[in-house]
Design an enzyme around this catalytic site. Structure first.
Site, short mmCIF file in Angstrom:
data_model
loop_
_atom_site.label_atom_id
_atom_site.label_comp_id
_atom_site.label_asym_id
_atom_site.label_seq_id
_atom_site.Cartn_x
_atom_site.Cartn_y
_atom_site.Cartn_z
N TYR A 183 -22.74 27.87 9.77
CA TYR A 183 -22.50 26.51 9.29
C TYR A 183 -21.01 26.19 9.18
O TYR A 183 -20.55 25.14 9.61
CB TYR A 183 -23.22 26.29 7.96
CG TYR A 183 -22.97 24.93 7.39
CD1 TYR A 183 -23.49 23.79 8.01
CD2 TYR A 183 -22.20 24.75 6.24
CE1 TYR A 183 -23.25 22.53 7.52
CE2 TYR A 183 -21.96 23.49 5.74
CZ TYR A 183 -22.47 22.38 6.37
OH TYR A 183 -22.23 21.13 5.88
N LYS A 238 -23.67 18.36 13.04
CA LYS A 238 -25.08 18.57 12.68
C LYS A 238 -26.03 18.01 13.73
O LYS A 238 -27.15 18.48 13.89
CB LYS A 238 -25.36 17.93 11.31
CG LYS A 238 -24.65 18.66 10.16
CD LYS A 238 -24.73 17.88 8.84
CE LYS A 238 -23.98 18.64 7.73
NZ LYS A 238 -23.82 17.83 6.49
N VAL A 292 -16.79 14.40 7.32
CA VAL A 292 -15.78 14.23 6.28
C VAL A 292 -14.36 14.31 6.87
O VAL A 292 -13.39 13.96 6.20
CB VAL A 292 -16.02 15.28 5.17
CG1 VAL A 292 -15.50 16.64 5.61
CG2 VAL A 292 -15.40 14.86 3.86
N TYR A 301 -25.23 10.01 4.83
CA TYR A 301 -25.50 10.43 3.46
C TYR A 301 -26.07 9.27 2.65
O TYR A 301 -26.96 8.57 3.11
CB TYR A 301 -24.22 10.98 2.79
CG TYR A 301 -23.54 12.02 3.61
CD1 TYR A 301 -24.20 13.21 3.94
CD2 TYR A 301 -22.24 11.84 4.08
CE1 TYR A 301 -23.57 14.18 4.71
CE2 TYR A 301 -21.60 12.82 4.84
CZ TYR A 301 -22.28 13.97 5.15
OH TYR A 301 -21.66 14.92 5.90
N SER A 319 -19.38 17.24 9.82
CA SER A 319 -20.82 17.03 9.81
C SER A 319 -21.37 16.34 11.05
O SER A 319 -22.58 16.29 11.24
CB SER A 319 -21.24 16.23 8.58
OG SER A 319 -21.06 17.01 7.42
#
Lengths: 308, 308, 308, 308
Positions: free
Chosen positions: C190, C66, C260, C242, C63
């Site tokens: 993705y 991103k 992660v 998050y 992530s």
């Protein structure tokens, strides 16, 4: 069908059950009830009464009282009550406040706590809590044809002293304008109503009008209209066991209303009014053995509403 | 009671209704259905058939098919199905994904979309989607005793092409391990099942076993056990109208299952199997005039399950 | 301040930690990473690079990617992107689908999975997934000034094979009209983006423009505008970890984005770009030792954005 | 940079804005405030004060007071406070009760109402509400170095009379055991704290310790530790504008805390303490022109924490 024998058998089977569920312990008066208790009383349409076990022992009927409060409130206020409370299963735990937020203070149905507090508020209707509680007690005594029905003062007091979540629900609905009276008054009625103390026999007697199109079998008094009777039964079936209502309909198949004291009132239209009591609860907060007893009773008598 | 007259009266009344609800428009094949249509068919326990309106016009039964798929899946798999899908009213809209998250991929009941996709997956059981769809079609034809029941290819295709939310539900449950087959296969069965095209007459015929303890009246064939029949009826009553199930039980008082095509199958145990159809929907996604027609029918016949 | 010493000390301390969190195990390529790994690389505004531990070992940045995808998408599409994705912390777990339902398919921010899938969809912009993945890889190599940055094919493949929840998110947003391309294409981008494999050194190099108002320090190339740089940093601070973003801001006090795979990219405007990596995660899914390392680094350098 | 000019320009621009948002009207004392008001005061690290508009007019600071109450409570109780209230953005509206249910009575952060009520409860710490309110008032006067700071009795009274939702939150948390004192006492403190009446000048003065590592610039008094100061600033950034915190960080980029009275306190570490006031609110309940004024100020001064 030998109903007396069926009732006796079920009581004997329930007495022998090892796994009796967990007794509610949020107030002392409930926590100290012996989990070994089990009572059952069946009043037939013809007026016969079959009892077994601790059927004459009074217990705290708790949320079963919501049926009687709703009946009285509908009598007083009629259809406008349905602007303030819905008629749909809640799909979540009995004291959930989440749904109230997304639906702007209108509880899903009159049998979850928030809905019952709205009903209590509606019952007040210009009277004070004391009078309203008196009215409700007289109504239930009349239904049961028994002056021995009482409100347990210790329970009522404990409910009030620990009822923060219910007081929260009341204030929350008040913030949306869905209580007309002071939160304290509405909650006072609610806490006393939950403290009604009745035996299985008294409870089954009080429920007779629901199997009989709204008429009290003995006196012939009209308690409510046939249409309302039908609809109260429908609400009991879809919403009477909180988040376990679907399961109860699936397994037992008759309208019923449970209370955290371990009592359940069951109605078989045209056939019987039934009360069972066993204090231990299942994981949904409904009487574990009470549910099982009603399942066996429905099975052995064929009294499901979903069968010819 | 003159049932033929009651049915004819209701059809006439519905034909005259101005406010007919809003026809589903998410796929062209549904959007172009004439909102003026209304059909009704009542098959009694004795085998009489009373019809009125467009009772012979096929329409897309959509979610009504979930009743037949569930019956077939229970026959194939039995109780283990209930580990993968619950039996409680959902308390939220029919395609809600929220509950799936908090309950870790186990849908609330087999009549919401997620639950029906699990049932489709269970039906696959080692077969491919094509065979399974064939099995289901044959089953419904057998129930209706009518080889004219078809799957509408255009509808099935449109469902698949626009069914992103159902595909999302399938993938979501797959992520929790609650689908055994490929998401595409389970959804293919589901989309075809929803595309079943039946008339009111065919639908009422197909529902007969539900009023008759699981036996098909004419042939005497056992479709399912009395216990399962009772339980399917209970699920229809508590969960058959999505977020309007409580209201339907309150007003109509009989087990029913609605579809977005405007059809409703109603069951009166021991009395009748009923199908109504009117394409316009109410705000909960159930047929507006279909619901009203069933309410009037229940009123005039006294066919509530909540009344003696 | 001896930054080289601080970095070395922290690496030594982290090597000695017994409780290293739990390595992600949803795909084999992540599950088999040795939890004993720890790497750190700090690139200062002046261009010095301080490294320690396994700072040259490539890991799956997941992530963290991103941030780069968002930068590229803002460059291509500009402000209209913000009609399709919000800028608020999500208040719930990183893959939550609940919020998507209540907010009709608009993800809370570009750093939760749903938001990142929208960004992937936006990046496609008329190209196919293959080209888009190539563009993104070239962009990250350019940022890192290192042609050794790769996409790990095994990881990309595993992500796709197990990514049911992300595919569910994609389909769900598609049902609300918030994806322009096929769900498969957006998810393919993705999944490959998540499979970017970089070392701490490469990652810290790639993040330099964020500490430098959008300019790449070495080449002087403008990666994005100062305003966007500021805003990407703001999003990293409020949404980069998050459901643990508030805690990270509270403890560490610098913009950061975790993955992660155990990596975190941290940005200290005007001071440094930092990458840490330790595969074990805390209960919020962020690198346990990575977070601790950044907390100590911020403490010892005084590099909080919340301090003079 | 001519800060005096920037401040004057912004005040002039805000005076000319036609769309001023919607003044809070849940209590009369707020509803009657003139939406034409706009004030700004900037106190620099060097001690200069720049003001414009209605910078000397007292207004109801409402939730801005949560910053001062938190500072005082951390001083009294320290880290154990964080067992009773979280540090994460809430992701939902400022008075949401939903999160409280799923997280068992622990509010997300001290700047949503539920969290602030826990802080009020913690402040009581054996004292009665009256004393605690006095302590808090003295603390704020000390921070502002101004004995003219008052609590508006009418506002406090109205808050209490209409504060059903806050009382609901208090009772709800009490039901989970997360209030130590009577709900009435904790709410009394909270309602009075919200009724603090201050001008922009007083508010900017009171906020100086937050830009200065916890020291009061004039007196040199230590208000709190550098670590706590940093952390309070972090909480302001991630949680200071309810469900609009991400947007404020994105656009303005400095720690800030808003109140429904239209005030915002902004902190630029090492540079300035800022107060703005304009009573009209945006759709998230934050001052519309106050937010815009801070955005322009940050832009023209370069005072984002996300920029070198």
């Amino acid at each position: 069908m030998n109903l007396a024998q069926i009732v006796a058998d079920i009581a004997a089977e329930m007495a022998a059950e090892a796994d009796r569920g967990r007794v509610a312990d949020y107030i002392p008066a409930l926590a100290r009830v012996d989990p070994a208790h089990f009572g059952i009383a069946v009043v037939t349409h013809e007026g016969a009464v079959h009892e077994a076990g601790h059927s004459e022992t009074p217990f705290s009927i708790q949320s079963v009282s919501k049926v009687f409060a709703l009946t009285l409130a509908l009598d007083r206020i009629g259809p406008p009550l349905w602007k303030r409370v819905g008629r749909e299963p809640s799909g979540s735990a009995f004291n959930s406040i989440i749904q109230l937020e997304s639906e702007r203070g209108i509880p899903r149905n009159p049998f979850i706590n928030a809905g019952a507090i709205v009903v209590s508020d509606a019952l007040l209707a210009g009277h004070d809590a004391r009078e309203t509680i008196g009215d409700l007690l007289r109504f239930v005594r009349f239904l049961a044809e028994d002056e021995g029905v009482e409100i347990d003062g210790e329970v009522a007091h404990s409910e009030a002293a620990t009822g923060f979540r219910n007081i929260a629900l009341g204030n929350y609905m008040k913030s949306f304008g869905n209580l007309e009276n002071a939160v304290e008054e509405a909650c006072k009625v609610y806490f006393h109503q939950c403290a009604l103390s009745m035996s299985c026999r008294q409870l089954a007697m009080a429920g007779r009008f629901l199997m009989n199109d709204g008429l009290q079998p003995g006196s012939g008094a009209r308690i409510t209209t046939p249409e309302r009777t039908r609809r109260i039964n429908a609400l009991m079936l879809t919403c009477g066991h909180y988040d376990g209502s679907g399961e109860f309909a699936f397994r037992v198949g008759i309208p019923g209303k449970s209370g955290v004291g371990g009592g359940i009132l069951g109605v078989v239209p045209g056939k019987a009014s039934i009360a069972v009591w066993s204090p231990g609860l299942n994981e949904r907060g409904n009487s574990k053995l009470g549910s099982l007893a009603l399942e066996r009773l429905a099975e052995r008598t064929g009294w499901s509403v979903f069968t010819p």
